[in-house]
Enzyme design. Structure first.
Site, PDB file in Angstrom:
ATOM      1  N   LYS A 124       0.864  -1.195   0.000  1.00  0.00           N
ATOM      2  CA  LYS A 124       0.000   0.000   0.000  1.00  0.00           C
ATOM      3  C   LYS A 124       0.887   1.226   0.000  1.00  0.00           C
ATOM      4  CE  LYS A 124      -4.410   1.017   0.141  1.00  0.00           C
ATOM      5  NZ  LYS A 124      -5.569   0.224  -0.342  1.00  0.00           N
ATOM      6  N   ASP A 164      -6.992   4.333  -4.630  1.00  0.00           N
ATOM      7  CA  ASP A 164      -7.695   4.171  -3.349  1.00  0.00           C
ATOM      8  C   ASP A 164      -8.326   5.545  -3.090  1.00  0.00           C
ATOM      9  OD1 ASP A 164      -7.836   2.098  -0.928  1.00  0.00           O
ATOM     10  OD2 ASP A 164      -7.588   4.055  -0.009  1.00  0.00           O
TER      11      ASP A 164
HETATM   12  P1  NDP Z   1     -13.068   7.721  -3.122  1.00  0.00           P
HETATM   13  O1  NDP Z   1     -12.008   8.713  -2.930  1.00  0.00           O
HETATM   14  O2  NDP Z   1     -13.589   7.452  -4.490  1.00  0.00           O
HETATM   15  O3  NDP Z   1     -14.320   8.058  -2.197  1.00  0.00           O
HETATM   16  C1  NDP Z   1     -14.201   8.163  -0.827  1.00  0.00           C
HETATM   17  C2  NDP Z   1     -15.544   8.567  -0.245  1.00  0.00           C
HETATM   18  O4  NDP Z   1     -15.488   8.411   1.167  1.00  0.00           O
HETATM   19  C3  NDP Z   1     -15.918  10.010  -0.528  1.00  0.00           C
HETATM   20  O5  NDP Z   1     -17.310  10.129  -0.601  1.00  0.00           O
HETATM   21  C4  NDP Z   1     -15.366  10.735   0.711  1.00  0.00           C
HETATM   22  O6  NDP Z   1     -16.060  11.933   1.001  1.00  0.00           O
HETATM   23  C5  NDP Z   1     -15.645   9.701   1.779  1.00  0.00           C
HETATM   24  N1  NDP Z   1     -14.664   9.826   2.856  1.00  0.00           N
HETATM   25  C6  NDP Z   1     -13.320   9.652   2.757  1.00  0.00           C
HETATM   26  N2  NDP Z   1     -12.722   9.884   3.933  1.00  0.00           N
HETATM   27  C7  NDP Z   1     -13.717  10.240   4.773  1.00  0.00           C
HETATM   28  C8  NDP Z   1     -13.741  10.608   6.138  1.00  0.00           C
HETATM   29  N3  NDP Z   1     -12.610  10.662   6.864  1.00  0.00           N
HETATM   30  N4  NDP Z   1     -14.962  10.881   6.682  1.00  0.00           N
HETATM   31  C9  NDP Z   1     -16.101  10.828   5.955  1.00  0.00           C
HETATM   32  N5  NDP Z   1     -16.117  10.496   4.651  1.00  0.00           N
HETATM   33  C10 NDP Z   1     -14.959  10.199   4.085  1.00  0.00           C
HETATM   34  O7  NDP Z   1     -12.499   6.350  -2.482  1.00  0.00           O
HETATM   35  P2  NDP Z   1     -12.919   4.843  -2.769  1.00  0.00           P
HETATM   36  O8  NDP Z   1     -14.370   4.740  -3.030  1.00  0.00           O
HETATM   37  O9  NDP Z   1     -11.962   4.298  -3.746  1.00  0.00           O
HETATM   38  O10 NDP Z   1     -12.563   4.166  -1.372  1.00  0.00           O
HETATM   39  C11 NDP Z   1     -13.501   4.061  -0.302  1.00  0.00           C
HETATM   40  C12 NDP Z   1     -13.089   2.949   0.651  1.00  0.00           C
HETATM   41  O11 NDP Z   1     -13.018   1.709  -0.078  1.00  0.00           O
HETATM   42  C13 NDP Z   1     -11.711   3.107   1.296  1.00  0.00           C
HETATM   43  O12 NDP Z   1     -11.739   2.525   2.574  1.00  0.00           O
HETATM   44  C14 NDP Z   1     -10.807   2.282   0.384  1.00  0.00           C
HETATM   45  O13 NDP Z   1      -9.638   1.857   1.057  1.00  0.00           O
HETATM   46  C15 NDP Z   1     -11.742   1.107   0.085  1.00  0.00           C
HETATM   47  N6  NDP Z   1     -11.425   0.327  -1.091  1.00  0.00           N
HETATM   48  C16 NDP Z   1     -11.299   0.903  -2.325  1.00  0.00           C
HETATM   49  C17 NDP Z   1     -11.041   0.124  -3.437  1.00  0.00           C
HETATM   50  C18 NDP Z   1     -10.996   0.689  -4.811  1.00  0.00           C
HETATM   51  O14 NDP Z   1     -10.866  -0.106  -5.752  1.00  0.00           O
HETATM   52  N7  NDP Z   1     -11.093   1.994  -5.000  1.00  0.00           N
HETATM   53  C19 NDP Z   1     -10.819  -1.332  -3.304  1.00  0.00           C
HETATM   54  C20 NDP Z   1     -11.069  -1.849  -1.986  1.00  0.00           C
HETATM   55  C21 NDP Z   1     -11.336  -1.039  -0.926  1.00  0.00           C
HETATM   56  P3  NDP Z   1     -15.426  13.370   0.553  1.00  0.00           P
HETATM   57  O15 NDP Z   1     -15.524  13.367  -0.956  1.00  0.00           O
HETATM   58  O16 NDP Z   1     -16.272  14.382   1.218  1.00  0.00           O
HETATM   59  O17 NDP Z   1     -14.005  13.346   1.034  1.00  0.00           O
HETATM   60  O1  2IT Z   2      -7.940  -1.582  -0.947  1.00  0.00           O
HETATM   61  C1  2IT Z   2      -7.828  -2.064  -2.099  1.00  0.00           C
HETATM   62  O2  2IT Z   2      -7.968  -3.275  -2.297  1.00  0.00           O
HETATM   63  C2  2IT Z   2      -7.588  -1.142  -3.211  1.00  0.00           C
HETATM   64  N1  2IT Z   2      -7.540   0.067  -3.002  1.00  0.00           N
HETATM   65  C3  2IT Z   2      -7.367  -1.679  -4.591  1.00  0.00           C
HETATM   66  C4  2IT Z   2      -5.967  -2.198  -4.754  1.00  0.00           C
HETATM   67  C5  2IT Z   2      -5.572  -2.570  -6.158  1.00  0.00           C
HETATM   68  O3  2IT Z   2      -4.371  -2.864  -6.335  1.00  0.00           O
HETATM   69  O4  2IT Z   2      -6.403  -2.613  -7.066  1.00  0.00           O
END
Ligand code: NDP
Ligand code: 2IT
Length: 448
Positions: A124, A164
């Protein structure tokens, strides 16, 4: 050293890294039956080895803002474990990023990636850079500057980042461009690239869709149907909006999304049209609250979605967004399924509470593995330089998510963790992921 002694050591040594300690304890408390059945793990100190990353790169990023002023940020890449394949895991750009946060995410990623059954290790990275309020030009300059440093530490068969929080397709493309510029190599060194120049179809949708495929398997096991179920989703980013989209396509009634400013509640349920509007709104960094003027519903400023009555929740924003009080409220309201779209969205106390009350619980490392799984498929496509159709990738994703579900459920049964029909997916997933990595380490001797 037994697992409980190893936890004590970690707690003392890393007291200043609370998220990391939380993630380690979550795994440790559930793998005891597996550890007891494999004395070679303790003899070879597998757990003590797995909690220490192979290495962490820690670097400075200089970049220039629109006023021509020099800005300084911190960046990291945690190469946690490569027993099963190249280090693999996303990059997070958010002001809350610290070494502790990236170590927790990297640690989780080892077992998540093992669960996919694909040849990827765990890593990461990220930066404390805050993308909020930055111009398009500033984002581009920062991404270039970040990759100028990171490129020293990664390559297609050694360490492959992705997105992420705060890192989506746009940022991945900028970073890929800088990597190509510096190395003159056109390889799959980062995933989530644009379709047409190395990206896999469906990578954008994969995490959210995959979480809902996992949920479907849980529902089938309980002889229930997703149709008509009320769903609360937190976040309004990549994972949240694609989870919402898939739930809606399958006939569920999604009634919330949220962001760091509050919760949007639409009791009549989101539709695909409304989700498309939300995607466009977030892409332009505009407030979710404006939805109410167009579609109705209510904006709950500074509130989380959890007090609203529903059957299923899919927390998909960030770590520790569901605490013990939230969990109590969810149980009181009769929520039956918790599916983690985010990484570690429940505190340890919240997990204890919902498991105590037999709420069906899918931990993040199982439920949100669809994103990294399709990243691994993108790596394969880059290597053979041929691309699969959306339908082909979707089919593979469905199989992978079903396999993760079934293997976690089987391990829960095999190690005596399924009680009165309640499947302990947390214990099952941790044991399956841990065993795959531990067996590779045993085979390697004491290297890795
Ligand atoms: P994005 O940046 O696309 O979206 C994040 C969302 O969460 C936004 O709506 C943001 O709001 C909100 N958010 C972030 N931090 C906070 C906080 N501290 N308090 C309240 N709201 C918050 O991220 P992802 O959708 O990619 O990721 C979301 C989660 O999923 C994370 O935990 C990530 O690690 C996990 N994840 C992501 C993967 C991926 O493929 N993208 C894969 C597996 C897991 P705002 O816009 O107001 O900041
Ligand atoms: O938390 C996760 O699994 C991710 N943000 C995606 C990682 C990846 O290599 O696609």
């Amino acid at each position: 050293m037994s697992i409980s002694q190893a936890i004590e050591k970690i707690e003392a040594q890393y007291a200043h890294q609370p998220e990391f300690v939380q993630a380690v304890k979550e795994v440790a408390i559930t793998i005891k039956p597996l550890y007891d059945a494999h004395p070679e793990y303790e003899a070879l100190k597998i757990f003590e080895r797995l909690v220490e990353p192979d290495r962490i790169f820690n670097f400075r990023i200089n970049w220039e803002n629109d006023q021509g002023e020099v800005q300084v940020n911190r960046g990291w890449r945690v190469q946690f474990n490569n027993a099963l394949g190249p280090y693999k895991g996303g990059l997070r750009f958010h002001p809350t990023v610290t070494q502790s946060v990236l170590k927790f995410l990297g640690f989780e990623q080892i077992f998540k990636n093992a669960l996919t059954g694909l040849p990827i290790g765990g890593g990461k990275g990220g930066s404390d850079f805050d993308p909020k309020g930055k111009s398009e030009n500033e984002i581009r300059r920062f991404c270039y500057a970040f990759m100028r440093e990171l490129h020293h530490f990664i390559s297609k068969d050694m360490d492959v980042p992705a997105g992420d929080i705060g890192v989506g397709g746009r940022e991945v493309n900028y970073m890929f461009a800088m990597y190509k510029n510096l190395t003159r190599e056109s390889t799959g060194v980062i995933t989530g690239k644009g379709v047409g120049f190395g990206g896999s179809l469906m990578r954008t949708e994969a995490t959210g869709y995959g979480a809902v495929y996992f949920l479907e398997s849980m529902l089938v096991t309980q002889k229930e149907d997703i149709k008509g179920k009320k769903v609360l989703i937190s976040g309004a980013g990549n994972v949240s909006l694609h989870a919402a989209e898939k739930c809606i396509a399958l006939g569920a009634n999604v009634i919330t999304v949220s962001d760091s400013r509050g919760t949007l509640h639409d009791a009549s349920g989101f539709t695909q049209e409304k989700i498309d509007w939300l995607k466009a709104q977030k892409e332009q960094s505009k407030p979710l609250a404006e939805y109410v003027d167009i579609f109705g519903g209510e904006w709950l400023a500074k509130q989380k979605p959890w007090p609203i009555k529903a059957d299923i929740i899919i927390p998909s924003a960030t770590q520790n967004e569901v605490d013990e009080d939230d969990a109590k409220q969810l149980v009181e309201n009769g929520v039956k399924y918790v599916v983690e779209g985010a990484n570690m969205p429940l505190t340890a106390e919240a997990i204890n509470h919902i498991r105590l009350h037999q709420v069906h619980y899918a931990p993040g490392k199982a439920a949100n593995a669809g994103g990294v799984a399709v990243s691994a498929l993108e790596m394969s496509q880059n290597s053979v330089r041929q691309y699969d159709t959306f339908e082909q990738v979707d089919e593979r994703l469905k199989c992978i998510m079903k396999d993760i579900h079934d293997s976690a459920a089987e391990a829960s049964e095999q190690y005596g963790q399924t009680k009165n029909g309640y499947i302990d997916y947390m214990a099952g997933a941790n044991m399956v992921g841990f065993k795959r990595v531990a067996d590779a380490l045993v085979a390697y001797g004491i290297l890795n």
